[in-house]
Design a protein around this motif. Structure first.
Motif, PDB file in Angstrom:
ATOM      1  N   GLY A   1       0.820  -1.218   0.000  1.00 56.01           N
ATOM      2  CA  GLY A   1       0.000   0.000   0.000  1.00 56.01           C
ATOM      3  C   GLY A   1       0.843   1.252   0.000  1.00 56.01           C
ATOM      4  O   GLY A   1       1.734   1.424  -0.828  1.00 56.01           O
ATOM      5  N   SER A   2       0.589   2.142   0.955  1.00 60.37           N
ATOM      6  CA  SER A   2       1.168   3.472   0.949  1.00 60.37           C
ATOM      7  C   SER A   2       2.686   3.446   1.054  1.00 60.37           C
ATOM      8  O   SER A   2       3.278   2.562   1.664  1.00 60.37           O
ATOM      9  N   SER A   3       3.317   4.471   0.466  1.00 64.07           N
ATOM     10  CA  SER A   3       4.741   4.675   0.635  1.00 64.07           C
ATOM     11  C   SER A   3       5.013   5.085   2.077  1.00 64.07           C
ATOM     12  O   SER A   3       4.161   5.641   2.758  1.00 64.07           O
ATOM     13  N   THR A   4       6.216   4.783   2.553  1.00 69.06           N
ATOM     14  CA  THR A   4       6.571   5.118   3.914  1.00 69.06           C
ATOM     15  C   THR A   4       7.735   6.092   3.936  1.00 69.06           C
ATOM     16  O   THR A   4       8.581   6.094   3.039  1.00 69.06           O
ATOM     17  N   TYR A   5       7.765   6.912   4.978  1.00 66.09           N
ATOM     18  CA  TYR A   5       8.826   7.895   5.192  1.00 66.09           C
ATOM     19  C   TYR A   5       9.364   7.684   6.599  1.00 66.09           C
ATOM     20  O   TYR A   5       8.584   7.552   7.550  1.00 66.09           O
ATOM     21  N   TRP A   6      10.695   7.661   6.739  1.00 69.92           N
ATOM     22  CA  TRP A   6      11.311   7.342   8.021  1.00 69.92           C
ATOM     23  C   TRP A   6      11.658   8.608   8.777  1.00 69.92           C
ATOM     24  O   TRP A   6      12.262   9.534   8.238  1.00 69.92           O
ATOM     25  N   VAL A   7      11.265   8.634  10.056  1.00 67.64           N
ATOM     26  CA  VAL A   7      11.499   9.795  10.904  1.00 67.64           C
ATOM     27  C   VAL A   7      12.015   9.325  12.265  1.00 67.64           C
ATOM     28  O   VAL A   7      11.731   8.202  12.692  1.00 67.64           O
ATOM     29  N   ASP A   8      12.773  10.187  12.936  1.00 67.04           N
ATOM     30  CA  ASP A   8      13.219   9.924  14.302  1.00 67.04           C
ATOM     31  C   ASP A   8      12.382  10.746  15.263  1.00 67.04           C
ATOM     32  O   ASP A   8      12.186  11.950  15.057  1.00 67.04           O
TER      33      ASP A   8
ATOM     34  N   VAL B   1       6.207   6.775   8.770  1.00 63.53           N
ATOM     35  CA  VAL B   1       4.932   7.475   8.659  1.00 63.53           C
ATOM     36  C   VAL B   1       4.529   7.462   7.190  1.00 63.53           C
ATOM     37  O   VAL B   1       5.355   7.239   6.308  1.00 63.53           O
ATOM     38  N   PHE B   2       3.236   7.708   6.940  1.00 64.47           N
ATOM     39  CA  PHE B   2       2.727   7.618   5.573  1.00 64.47           C
ATOM     40  C   PHE B   2       2.516   8.988   4.920  1.00 64.47           C
ATOM     41  O   PHE B   2       2.820   9.171   3.744  1.00 64.47           O
ATOM     42  N   CYS B   3       1.955   9.923   5.666  1.00 63.29           N
ATOM     43  CA  CYS B   3       1.584  11.212   5.085  1.00 63.29           C
ATOM     44  C   CYS B   3       1.252  12.172   6.227  1.00 63.29           C
ATOM     45  O   CYS B   3       1.282  11.774   7.400  1.00 63.29           O
ATOM     46  N   LYS B   4       0.925  13.406   5.899  1.00 59.48           N
ATOM     47  CA  LYS B   4       0.657  14.398   6.940  1.00 59.48           C
ATOM     48  C   LYS B   4      -0.665  15.116   6.696  1.00 59.48           C
ATOM     49  O   LYS B   4      -1.184  15.145   5.568  1.00 59.48           O
ATOM     50  N   ALA B   5      -1.194  15.722   7.769  1.00 59.50           N
ATOM     51  CA  ALA B   5      -2.411  16.533   7.679  1.00 59.50           C
ATOM     52  C   ALA B   5      -2.340  17.619   8.747  1.00 59.50           C
ATOM     53  O   ALA B   5      -1.723  17.443   9.801  1.00 59.50           O
ATOM     54  N   TRP B   6      -2.966  18.768   8.485  1.00 54.93           N
ATOM     55  CA  TRP B   6      -2.982  19.900   9.409  1.00 54.93           C
ATOM     56  C   TRP B   6      -4.015  19.633  10.498  1.00 54.93           C
ATOM     57  O   TRP B   6      -5.116  19.139  10.231  1.00 54.93           O
ATOM     58  N   GLY B   7      -3.666  19.948  11.754  1.00 56.95           N
ATOM     59  CA  GLY B   7      -4.584  19.683  12.854  1.00 56.95           C
ATOM     60  C   GLY B   7      -4.351  20.610  14.028  1.00 56.95           C
ATOM     61  O   GLY B   7      -3.800  21.703  13.871  1.00 56.95           O
TER      62      GLY B   7
ATOM     63  N   LEU C   1       1.116  13.315  11.620  1.00 57.08           N
ATOM     64  CA  LEU C   1       1.648  12.279  10.743  1.00 57.08           C
ATOM     65  C   LEU C   1       0.896  10.972  10.955  1.00 57.08           C
ATOM     66  O   LEU C   1       0.747  10.510  12.091  1.00 57.08           O
ATOM     67  N   LYS C   2       0.445  10.394   9.853  1.00 57.84           N
ATOM     68  CA  LYS C   2      -0.265   9.123   9.932  1.00 57.84           C
ATOM     69  C   LYS C   2       0.734   7.986  10.052  1.00 57.84           C
ATOM     70  O   LYS C   2       1.710   7.911   9.291  1.00 57.84           O
ATOM     71  N   THR C   3       0.513   7.077  11.011  1.00 60.96           N
ATOM     72  CA  THR C   3       1.477   6.013  11.273  1.00 60.96           C
ATOM     73  C   THR C   3       0.786   4.813  11.908  1.00 60.96           C
ATOM     74  O   THR C   3      -0.408   4.870  12.248  1.00 60.96           O
ATOM     75  N   ASP C   4       1.544   3.736  12.082  1.00 54.62           N
ATOM     76  CA  ASP C   4       1.094   2.573  12.849  1.00 54.62           C
ATOM     77  C   ASP C   4       1.832   2.601  14.183  1.00 54.62           C
ATOM     78  O   ASP C   4       3.054   2.429  14.217  1.00 54.62           O
ATOM     79  N   PRO C   5       1.143   2.846  15.297  1.00 49.29           N
ATOM     80  CA  PRO C   5       1.837   2.988  16.579  1.00 49.29           C
ATOM     81  C   PRO C   5       2.324   1.652  17.138  1.00 49.29           C
ATOM     82  O   PRO C   5       1.929   0.587  16.678  1.00 49.29           O
TER      83      PRO C   5
END
Length: 267
Positions: free
Chosen positions: A175-182, A209-215, A230-234
């Motif tokens: 599915g979605s692309s992933t982006y690595w963050v610390d 994480v997959f993507c971002k949204a303003w909140g 950031l949308k992620t799997d915790p």
């Protein structure tokens, strides 16, 4: 004079060899050697050669018996060393790159079999010279151990014990692309970028994480803040939750970039 000419000819030959030597081959994009969504902690000790890391599971699931996955595609070979690595697999990825997986409880491939990234090659165990179930993992280039990189991100500096750094796997995810963050601290996660009801926790360390949204804004007493989520799997709680970009270890206010500086796309 004749001796000088011979020396010059020899130097010219050495220089020509250097100029025509093949360039170093880029490493494959290695992924964690265990299944998608799992979080493991890792450590290194001086007795481990070739910049190896040992991984044990830290998300509440069992270490022993968990599938061990190929970090990248290649030709897999299986071996046994009773006084050391136990059951182990070596995958030749081509271009001088190999990965090693030690102490397997069982094999999942035949000797010389081609495997794809994310394919199971065995199960985690404690065979050979091992005090408990774990994955001893190495990345080698032309026989020399390399600092381990997952999704192009270095895991250095290595911790000297477990439960200091963590790595969540996206190996075999679809599915979605992933982006690595610390992230610099254990972070609460929520069901949406505007929710105030915590649904779980994302552990400090390297996470995808997959993507971002303003909140809603997250702010501390020192003036640091962020509106991006950031949308992620915790690590704890259901999948596809949201964590504030405030917890990123780098960048600044209202920024949401991965470890390489790439702006995380909008959802």
């Amino acid at each position: 004079m004749r001796h000088l000419r011979l020396v010059l000819v020899g130097l010219a030959a050495i220089l020509a060899g250097l100029l025509t030597a093949p360039p170093a081959q880029a490493a494959p994009t290695f992924k964690a050697p265990y299944p998608c969504g799992q979080t493991w902690t890792y450590s290194h000790h001086s007795a481990e050669v070739r910049l190896a890391l040992d991984f044990v599971r830290s998300d509440g699931g069992p270490t022993a018996g968990t599938p061990v996955l190929a970090s990248a595609s290649g030709t897999a070979y299986r071996y046994y060393e009773g006084g050391g690595a136990g059951n182990y697999v070596v995958i030749d990825h081509g271009g001088g790159w190999k990965t090693y997986y030690f102490h397997l409880a069982s094999f999942g491939i035949s000797h010389g079999q081609w495997v794809s990234q994310g394919q199971q090659i065995g199960t985690t165990g404690s065979t050979g010279n091992s005090s408990g179930a774990h994955i001893h993992y190495e990345q080698l280039y032309n026989g020399v151990g390399q600092t381990i990189r997952i999704n192009g991100v270095s895991l250095a500096p290595y911790p000297g014990s477990y439960y200091q750094k963590y790595l969540r796997s996206d190996n075999g995810c679809s599915g979605s692309s992933t982006y690595w963050v610390d992230t610099f601290a254990n972070a609460p996660v929520y069901g949406s970028p505007t929710s105030t009801a915590q649904t779980g926790t994302l552990y400090a360390g390297t996470n995808y994480v997959f993507c971002k949204a303003w909140g809603r804004e997250i702010r501390d007493g020192s003036g640091n803040f962020n509106h991006w989520w950031l949308k992620t799997d915790p690590d704890v709680g259901p999948a596809n939750q949201w964590v504030s970009a405030y917890y990123l270890s780098r960048w600044g206010n209202d920024e949401a970039r991965d470890n390489n500086g790439t702006v995380i796309p909008d959802c």
